[in-house]
Design a protein around this motif. Sequence first.
Motif, PDB file in Angstrom:
ATOM      1  N   LEU A   7      52.108   3.821  -2.041  1.00  9.88           N
ATOM      2  CA  LEU A   7      51.960   2.375  -1.885  1.00  9.88           C
ATOM      3  C   LEU A   7      52.468   1.944  -0.518  1.00  9.88           C
ATOM      4  CD1 LEU A   7      51.581  -0.495  -3.291  1.00  9.88           C
ATOM      5  CD2 LEU A   7      54.022  -0.314  -3.830  1.00  9.88           C
ATOM      6  N   VAL A   8      51.716   1.071   0.142  1.00  9.93           N
ATOM      7  CA  VAL A   8      52.239   0.394   1.321  1.00  9.93           C
ATOM      8  C   VAL A   8      52.408  -1.073   0.920  1.00  9.93           C
ATOM      9  CG1 VAL A   8      49.914   0.112   2.342  1.00  9.93           C
ATOM     10  CG2 VAL A   8      51.956  -0.142   3.779  1.00  9.93           C
ATOM     11  N   ALA A   9      53.651  -1.549   0.999  1.00  8.03           N
ATOM     12  CA  ALA A   9      53.973  -2.917   0.592  1.00  8.03           C
ATOM     13  C   ALA A   9      54.606  -3.633   1.771  1.00  8.03           C
ATOM     14  CB  ALA A   9      54.936  -2.898  -0.593  1.00  8.03           C
ATOM     15  N   GLY A  10      54.306  -4.908   1.880  1.00  7.85           N
ATOM     16  CA  GLY A  10      54.889  -5.701   2.951  1.00  7.85           C
ATOM     17  C   GLY A  10      55.365  -7.044   2.432  1.00  7.85           C
ATOM     18  N   ILE A  11      56.429  -7.518   3.036  1.00  8.75           N
ATOM     19  CA  ILE A  11      57.026  -8.790   2.664  1.00  8.75           C
ATOM     20  C   ILE A  11      56.731  -9.806   3.752  1.00  8.75           C
ATOM     21  CG2 ILE A  11      59.196  -9.975   2.172  1.00  8.75           C
ATOM     22  CD1 ILE A  11      60.303  -7.181   1.366  1.00  8.75           C
ATOM     23  N   SER A  12      56.271 -10.969   3.354  1.00 10.75           N
ATOM     24  CA  SER A  12      56.023 -12.090   4.257  1.00 10.75           C
ATOM     25  C   SER A  12      55.138 -11.644   5.422  1.00 10.75           C
ATOM     26  CB  SER A  12      57.355 -12.683   4.729  1.00 10.75           C
ATOM     27  OG  SER A  12      57.157 -13.895   5.406  1.00 10.75           O
ATOM     28  N   GLY A  13      55.642 -11.702   6.657  1.00 14.35           N
ATOM     29  CA  GLY A  13      54.843 -11.301   7.811  1.00 14.35           C
ATOM     30  C   GLY A  13      54.412  -9.849   7.766  1.00 14.35           C
ATOM     31  N   GLY A  14      55.187  -8.976   7.134  1.00 16.29           N
ATOM     32  CA  GLY A  14      54.813  -7.579   6.978  1.00 16.29           C
ATOM     33  C   GLY A  14      53.722  -7.389   5.935  1.00 16.29           C
ATOM     34  N   GLY A  15      53.566  -8.390   5.067  1.00 12.22           N
ATOM     35  CA  GLY A  15      52.554  -8.309   4.022  1.00 12.22           C
ATOM     36  C   GLY A  15      51.143  -8.200   4.560  1.00 12.22           C
ATOM     37  N   SER A  16      50.862  -8.858   5.655  1.00 14.14           N
ATOM     38  CA  SER A  16      49.498  -8.830   6.198  1.00 14.14           C
ATOM     39  C   SER A  16      49.137  -7.455   6.758  1.00 14.14           C
ATOM     40  CB  SER A  16      49.329  -9.905   7.275  1.00 14.14           C
ATOM     41  OG  SER A  16      50.299  -9.760   8.281  1.00 14.14           O
ATOM     42  N   THR A  17      50.123  -6.643   7.068  1.00 14.39           N
ATOM     43  CA  THR A  17      49.870  -5.297   7.561  1.00 14.39           C
ATOM     44  C   THR A  17      49.487  -4.345   6.430  1.00 14.39           C
ATOM     45  OG1 THR A  17      51.380  -5.642   9.415  1.00 14.39           O
ATOM     46  CG2 THR A  17      50.918  -3.366   8.829  1.00 14.39           C
ATOM     47  N   ALA A  18      50.052  -4.540   5.242  1.00 12.04           N
ATOM     48  CA  ALA A  18      49.852  -3.609   4.127  1.00 12.04           C
ATOM     49  C   ALA A  18      48.383  -3.406   3.748  1.00 12.04           C
ATOM     50  CB  ALA A  18      50.674  -4.051   2.925  1.00 12.04           C
ATOM     51  N   PRO A  19      47.580  -4.463   3.547  1.00 11.59           N
ATOM     52  CA  PRO A  19      46.187  -4.215   3.171  1.00 11.59           C
ATOM     53  C   PRO A  19      45.383  -3.542   4.283  1.00 11.59           C
ATOM     54  CG  PRO A  19      46.651  -6.571   3.177  1.00 11.59           C
ATOM     55  CD  PRO A  19      47.915  -5.869   3.492  1.00 11.59           C
ATOM     56  N   TYR A  20      45.727  -3.832   5.524  1.00  8.40           N
ATOM     57  CA  TYR A  20      45.053  -3.156   6.634  1.00  8.40           C
ATOM     58  C   TYR A  20      45.314  -1.650   6.564  1.00  8.40           C
ATOM     59  CZ  TYR A  20      43.986  -1.112  11.051  1.00  8.40           C
ATOM     60  OH  TYR A  20      43.491  -0.259  11.993  1.00  8.40           O
ATOM     61  N   GLU A  21      46.582  -1.265   6.434  1.00  3.82           N
ATOM     62  CA  GLU A  21      46.944   0.158   6.407  1.00  3.82           C
ATOM     63  C   GLU A  21      46.231   0.878   5.262  1.00  3.82           C
ATOM     64  OE1 GLU A  21      48.963   1.791   8.687  1.00  3.82           O
ATOM     65  OE2 GLU A  21      49.051  -0.094   9.770  1.00  3.82           O
ATOM     66  N   ALA A  22      46.290   0.301   4.066  1.00  5.00           N
ATOM     67  CA  ALA A  22      45.714   0.961   2.887  1.00  5.00           C
ATOM     68  C   ALA A  22      44.196   1.032   2.939  1.00  5.00           C
ATOM     69  CB  ALA A  22      46.161   0.236   1.624  1.00  5.00           C
ATOM     70  N   SER A  23      43.567   0.048   3.562  1.00  7.56           N
ATOM     71  CA  SER A  23      42.098   0.049   3.630  1.00  7.56           C
ATOM     72  C   SER A  23      41.574   0.873   4.805  1.00  7.56           C
ATOM     73  CB  SER A  23      41.561  -1.387   3.714  1.00  7.56           C
ATOM     74  OG  SER A  23      41.901  -1.994   4.947  1.00  7.56           O
ATOM     75  N   THR A  24      42.468   1.317   5.669  1.00  8.58           N
ATOM     76  CA  THR A  24      42.072   2.065   6.857  1.00  8.58           C
ATOM     77  C   THR A  24      42.443   3.545   6.781  1.00  8.58           C
ATOM     78  OG1 THR A  24      42.296   0.048   8.183  1.00  8.58           O
ATOM     79  CG2 THR A  24      42.281   2.148   9.382  1.00  8.58           C
TER      80      THR A  24
END
Length: 174
Positions: free
Chosen positions: A75-92
């Motif tokens: 799992l890649v999870a991000g909080i607040s500003g880090g949250g927007s990075t998580a879906p990018y990483e997992a989908s890439t």
Amino acid sequence: MLHGTGGSGSGTLPLVKRLAIARRFAVVAPDSELAEHWEVPDHPGETTKDSEHVVACVRELRAMAHVVIDSQHVLVAGISGGGSTAPYEASTYDDFTAFAVLHGGVFAGGLGPRRVPGWFSTGQQDPLRPVASVSKATDAVRALGFDVGFHTYPGGHEVSSAELSDLLRWWLGE
């Protein structure tokens, strides 16, 4: 676990340390290049130093001889500003099997071709990432063909223990 804006990886670890020890999972908590925010790709095929750093950290952990990784549960999870990075990483990158956005948003235009399960959550009184905003981000990702859930919790812009426990149950399929 990707920290929020102005945070750090070491500052994020206390949120999950007890759960990680009890449930026996490893946590990688890198710092963004600029503590003010994560650089998130917002166009297909784009990358950033932050994105490359996150993947390099996970791959470094995988390369450790004494560490065993369940490749079905990364799992890649991000909080607040880090949250927007998580879906990018997992989908890439195929290093990840799921993503979680905790009290954050998404740059849907930068998501990659992989369609992995996702989680969005926020506080019912979150002034920075209100329910309507996170719900809209969830809908944008669903419209791209992702299977994502949306959850709200009492409180504001802080991650609750109930939220983390629910996330772990979802991630581990319990």
